[in-house]
Design a protein around this motif. Structure first.
Motif, mmCIF file in Angstrom:
data_model
loop_
_atom_site.group_PDB
_atom_site.id
_atom_site.type_symbol
_atom_site.label_atom_id
_atom_site.label_comp_id
_atom_site.label_asym_id
_atom_site.label_seq_id
_atom_site.Cartn_x
_atom_site.Cartn_y
_atom_site.Cartn_z
ATOM 1 N N ASP A 64 97.088 -21.613 -13.861
ATOM 2 C CA ASP A 64 98.396 -22.953 -15.100
ATOM 3 C C ASP A 64 96.442 -23.840 -15.587
ATOM 4 O O ASP A 64 96.920 -24.190 -16.261
ATOM 5 N N ALA A 65 95.947 -24.415 -14.525
ATOM 6 C CA ALA A 65 95.304 -24.903 -14.532
ATOM 7 C C ALA A 65 93.955 -25.223 -15.909
ATOM 8 O O ALA A 65 93.553 -25.254 -16.852
ATOM 9 N N LEU A 66 93.602 -23.216 -15.371
ATOM 10 C CA LEU A 66 92.118 -22.994 -16.140
ATOM 11 C C LEU A 66 93.513 -22.628 -17.937
ATOM 12 O O LEU A 66 92.809 -23.407 -18.852
ATOM 13 N N THR A 67 94.514 -22.590 -18.247
ATOM 14 C CA THR A 67 95.375 -22.278 -19.332
ATOM 15 C C THR A 67 95.233 -23.012 -19.666
ATOM 16 O O THR A 67 94.847 -23.648 -21.381
ATOM 17 N N PHE A 68 95.570 -24.442 -19.542
ATOM 18 C CA PHE A 68 95.697 -25.892 -19.436
ATOM 19 C C PHE A 68 94.540 -26.250 -20.440
ATOM 20 O O PHE A 68 94.601 -26.629 -21.687
ATOM 21 N N GLU A 69 93.806 -26.232 -19.582
ATOM 22 C CA GLU A 69 91.834 -26.577 -20.258
ATOM 23 C C GLU A 69 91.370 -25.539 -21.130
ATOM 24 O O GLU A 69 90.634 -26.095 -22.065
ATOM 25 N N VAL A 70 91.450 -24.542 -20.964
ATOM 26 C CA VAL A 70 91.094 -23.703 -22.635
ATOM 27 C C VAL A 70 91.460 -23.922 -23.492
ATOM 28 O O VAL A 70 91.174 -24.349 -24.094
ATOM 29 N N GLU A 71 93.360 -24.697 -23.660
ATOM 30 C CA GLU A 71 94.018 -25.115 -24.403
ATOM 31 C C GLU A 71 93.308 -26.809 -25.052
ATOM 32 O O GLU A 71 92.528 -27.319 -26.249
ATOM 33 N N ARG A 72 92.921 -27.303 -24.021
ATOM 34 C CA ARG A 72 92.045 -28.920 -23.949
ATOM 35 C C ARG A 72 90.676 -28.870 -24.397
ATOM 36 O O ARG A 72 90.630 -29.016 -25.850
ATOM 37 N N GLN A 73 89.821 -28.009 -24.530
ATOM 38 C CA GLN A 73 88.773 -27.852 -24.530
ATOM 39 C C GLN A 73 88.686 -27.285 -25.877
ATOM 40 O O GLN A 73 87.723 -28.061 -27.036
ATOM 41 N N THR A 74 89.506 -26.707 -26.418
ATOM 42 C CA THR A 74 89.286 -25.809 -27.983
ATOM 43 C C THR A 74 89.846 -26.375 -28.857
ATOM 44 O O THR A 74 89.901 -27.343 -29.662
ATOM 45 N N ARG A 75 90.949 -27.521 -28.452
ATOM 46 C CA ARG A 75 91.091 -28.964 -29.377
ATOM 47 C C ARG A 75 90.133 -29.901 -29.867
ATOM 48 O O ARG A 75 89.759 -29.857 -30.290
ATOM 49 N N LEU A 76 89.148 -30.366 -28.303
ATOM 50 C CA LEU A 76 88.045 -30.708 -28.818
ATOM 51 C C LEU A 76 86.955 -30.625 -29.413
ATOM 52 O O LEU A 76 86.690 -30.780 -30.489
ATOM 53 N N LEU A 77 86.684 -28.261 -29.414
ATOM 54 C CA LEU A 77 85.624 -28.470 -30.357
ATOM 55 C C LEU A 77 87.046 -27.759 -31.483
ATOM 56 O O LEU A 77 85.388 -28.746 -32.446
ATOM 57 N N GLU A 78 87.126 -27.702 -31.627
ATOM 58 C CA GLU A 78 88.286 -27.861 -32.471
ATOM 59 C C GLU A 78 87.558 -28.762 -34.109
ATOM 60 O O GLU A 78 87.350 -29.336 -34.937
ATOM 61 N N ALA A 79 87.811 -30.488 -33.253
ATOM 62 C CA ALA A 79 87.845 -31.706 -33.415
ATOM 63 C C ALA A 79 86.835 -31.968 -33.593
ATOM 64 O O ALA A 79 86.110 -33.671 -33.934
ATOM 65 N N SER A 80 85.584 -30.871 -33.088
ATOM 66 C CA SER A 80 84.284 -31.753 -33.239
ATOM 67 C C SER A 80 83.805 -32.685 -32.304
ATOM 68 O O SER A 80 83.028 -33.790 -32.309
ATOM 69 N N GLN A 81 84.315 -32.763 -31.417
ATOM 70 C CA GLN A 81 84.381 -34.001 -30.423
ATOM 71 C C GLN A 81 83.494 -33.351 -29.161
ATOM 72 O O GLN A 81 83.461 -32.652 -28.588
ATOM 73 N N LYS A 82 82.588 -35.144 -28.800
ATOM 74 C CA LYS A 82 81.412 -34.251 -27.725
ATOM 75 C C LYS A 82 82.695 -34.486 -26.174
ATOM 76 O O LYS A 82 83.239 -34.814 -26.540
ATOM 77 N N MET A 83 81.739 -33.001 -25.876
ATOM 78 C CA MET A 83 82.669 -32.971 -24.739
ATOM 79 C C MET A 83 81.605 -33.400 -23.627
ATOM 80 O O MET A 83 80.687 -33.281 -23.605
ATOM 81 N N ILE A 84 81.826 -33.828 -22.613
ATOM 82 C CA ILE A 84 81.420 -34.491 -21.256
ATOM 83 C C ILE A 84 81.765 -33.613 -19.621
ATOM 84 O O ILE A 84 83.175 -33.147 -19.802
ATOM 85 N N GLN A 85 80.210 -33.387 -18.878
ATOM 86 C CA GLN A 85 80.376 -32.334 -18.148
ATOM 87 C C GLN A 85 81.620 -33.566 -17.232
ATOM 88 O O GLN A 85 81.124 -34.614 -16.917
#
Ligand SMILES: [Zn+2]
Lengths: 477, 95
Positions: free
Chosen positions: A222-243
């Motif tokens: 579940d955590a990984l599924t949530f994270e796939v969606e969250r990261q996809t949203r950020l990438l689609e919005a061209s937001q900078k990802m932080i480690q």
């Protein structure tokens, strides 16, 4: 799919030794706080740790089961950091010379088997437990020093489901080896996940998130599924990802960023001078290799070969060691060469009974001889398959014999045509539509009519005989 | 390798040592000297020398998996600066 998901898992596994890694304190779970402690595991100055032989054996066993290369020369290092659950202010772990490297684990998906690399399996010790109250945190050091293995996978997993399959497979093998309880709820198996997304076809890995605080395999998924969606949203919005490190909040069903200090991770590893090196020579490795039990994959192949099971059926039966042993003894004792009927009962009705009771097959305490006897009654057409399933359920609940249950329930199947004709006549009168459908060539209609007769006879009619009788009756008309 | 004050502060923090400003100055000089001394190793040819991780020529020291008698809880907690029930108690850790 635009993005590829890249996941690596880090599993921490408590070994099921009687005593801790470096002292003779008991590892019993659930004891009064701070009762399984001594000067060694409390980190008193001047004490000397000595590693547990059984822990080393178990670790080598596990590493071999995952096809790892055992390193001939291995040592312990100190990982230095301050935290109240760590009385020595360092964790004894392994850094540059881990016990083993380069293993693998096969998982099975719809697309067939997939090999997941295991980077390393190394030895370390557990920390204590913290309980947070208002104003203070309380520390219990019972868990401190319990031997742990860290099992690090390569970033070869490409979906939350694959991560789940990896954990299931890992647990199954560990259960066969009998080196750990593998109970995530008790904390004897813990899992952190690294996850990043990248454009399909991209060479470089994306910015990763480390996920913690999952306390079930489903939680990991579940955590990984949530994270796939969250990261996809950020990438689609061209937001900078932080480690960053994020914690899974099971109530909210979301991951939450953990507050961390910049550059806090500076562990200053160095060899632990209190512990000697270990030379693990070939003879020691082959000695332990000889003790390895038959593992799930080998057992599955043998079931297919010896008992003519399909790979699919065999896989279900071998996933738990105790279940596989129960199933095999049922199959062996089942008379005749063709074992298909027994296998169908095991993975069909019996497995549903087990799932219904949230138990495993072997935990149902079913006498295999009663199961064999029950299947015999069905084979001789003494009772219907339907009645047999309810007898099975009662066998489990009451522990009575199949013979007695059939008699008590008056379940003997009615195959006698005279006894059935009256019911059949009623059903034909009441279901004119199905009758004409059948006559118009719709074969499903016959099944429906048979079903009605079964219902009226409380499941006791022999469906084969009923089908034949209806067919003849309607052909006459 | 030169050791500036920031590095000293960082190392002191990692070791949880509180330093006064004058100590920072002093330690920076001392550490610089120590590291300079160790730097001499750079001039040795150690290509054929295996790294040492333990000074004694012993290996595979193990103990059997046999339980010993642990400390009584009161004994274990005796020197604790702060305790609550059977627990050690520490200032709240915020995550
Ligand atoms: Zn101890």
């Amino acid at each position: 799919m635009k993005y590829q998901t890249v996941i690596g898992l880090e599993v921490h596994l408590q070994l099921n030794t009687k005593t801790k890694a470096f002292c003779g304190c008991s590892t019993d779970f659930g004891k009064a706080p701070n009762s399984n402690v001594c000067p060694v595991c409390l980190g008193f100055p001047g004490t000397l740790p000595v590693y547990n032989r059984q822990a080393l054996n178990s670790a080598i066993k596990l590493a071999l089961a995952f096809g790892c290369q055992i390193q001939e020369h291995t040592k312990f290092d100190r990982k230095n950091y301050f935290y109240p659950d760590l009385p020595k202010n360092y964790q004894i772990s392994q850094f540059d010379l881990p016990l083993s490297r380069n293993g693998y684990l096969d998982i099975y998906s719809q697309d067939g088997p997939k090999r997941i690399g295991i980077t390393r399996v190394h030895l370390e010790e557990d920390a204590g437990k913290l309980i947070h109250e208002t104003g203070v945190s309380l520390v219990d050091f019972n868990r401190t020093g319990i031997p742990l293995l860290e099992i690090v996978s390569e970033p070869d997993l490409n979906s939350p489901q694959e991560a789940f399959d990896y954990l299931t497979s890992l647990k199954s093998i560990i259960e066969y080896l009998d080196v750990s309880d593998c109970d995530m709820e008790k904390g004897s198996l813990r899992c952190d996940a690294n996850i990043s997304l990248r454009l399909c076809g991209a060479g470089e890995l994306g910015v990763k998130t480390e996920l913690k605080n999952m306390n079930s395999f489903k939680g990991v998924k579940d955590a990984l599924t949530f994270e796939v969606e969250r990261q996809t949203r950020l990438l689609e919005a061209s937001q900078k990802m932080i480690q960053e490190t994020r914690l899974w909040d099971v109530e909210k069903g979301a991951t939450i960023a953990m507050r961390t200090k910049e550059g806090a991770k500076d562990y200053r590893y160095f060899p632990d001078p209190d512990l000697t090196v270990f030379i693990i020579d070939q003879s020691m490795v082959s000695h332990i290799k000889a003790q390895l039990p038959e593992l799930p994959r080998e057992k599955m192949r043998r079931f297919v070969k010896e008992y003519g099971l399909t790979e699919y059926d065999a896989k279900i039966l071998v996933s738990s060691k105790n279940d596989a042993e129960f199933a095999e003894s049922c199959i062996q004792d089942y008379p005749g060469k063709d074992k298909k009927e027994m296998v169908n009962w095991l993975i069909g009705p019996l497995l549903s009974e087990a799932n219904l009771r949230k138990r495993k097959l072997h935990e149902l305490n079913l006498d295999k001889n009663e199961l064999i006897s029950l299947i015999g009654f069905v084979g001789r057409q003494d009772i219907s398959h339907l009645s047999a399933k309810s007898v099975l359920s009662q066998l489990i609940d009451t522990g009575k014999s199949a013979r007695d249950l059939i008699q008590e329930g008056n379940l003997q199947q009615i195959s006698n045509a005279d006894a059935l004709l009256e019911v059949i006549e009623t059903v034909i009168q009441e279901n004119a539509k199905s009758v004409s459908d059948f006559k118009a060539g719709k074969t499903n209609a016959l099944m429906y009519l048979v079903g009605q007769v079964m219902k009226k006879s409380s499941g006791k009619a022999n469906p084969k005989v009923v089908g034949e009788l209806i067919r003849r009756r309607l052909a006459d008309a | 390798m030169s050791i500036d004050k920031e590095t000293i502060k960082h190392v002191a923090h990692l070791a949880r040592i509180e330093l006064q400003p004058n100590e920072l100055e002093k330690l920076s000089g001392e550490l610089h000297e120590i590291l300079g001394f160790i730097d001499k190793l750079k001039y040795l040819n150690v290509e054929q020398v295996k790294p040492t991780s333990h000074i004694l020529p012993i290996s595979n020291i193990l103990r059997e998996d046999k339980p010993h008698v642990s400390l009584a809880t009161e004994k274990a907690l005796e020197n604790a600066p702060s305790k609550k029930g059977n627990f050690f108690s520490v200032p709240k850790i915020i995550e």
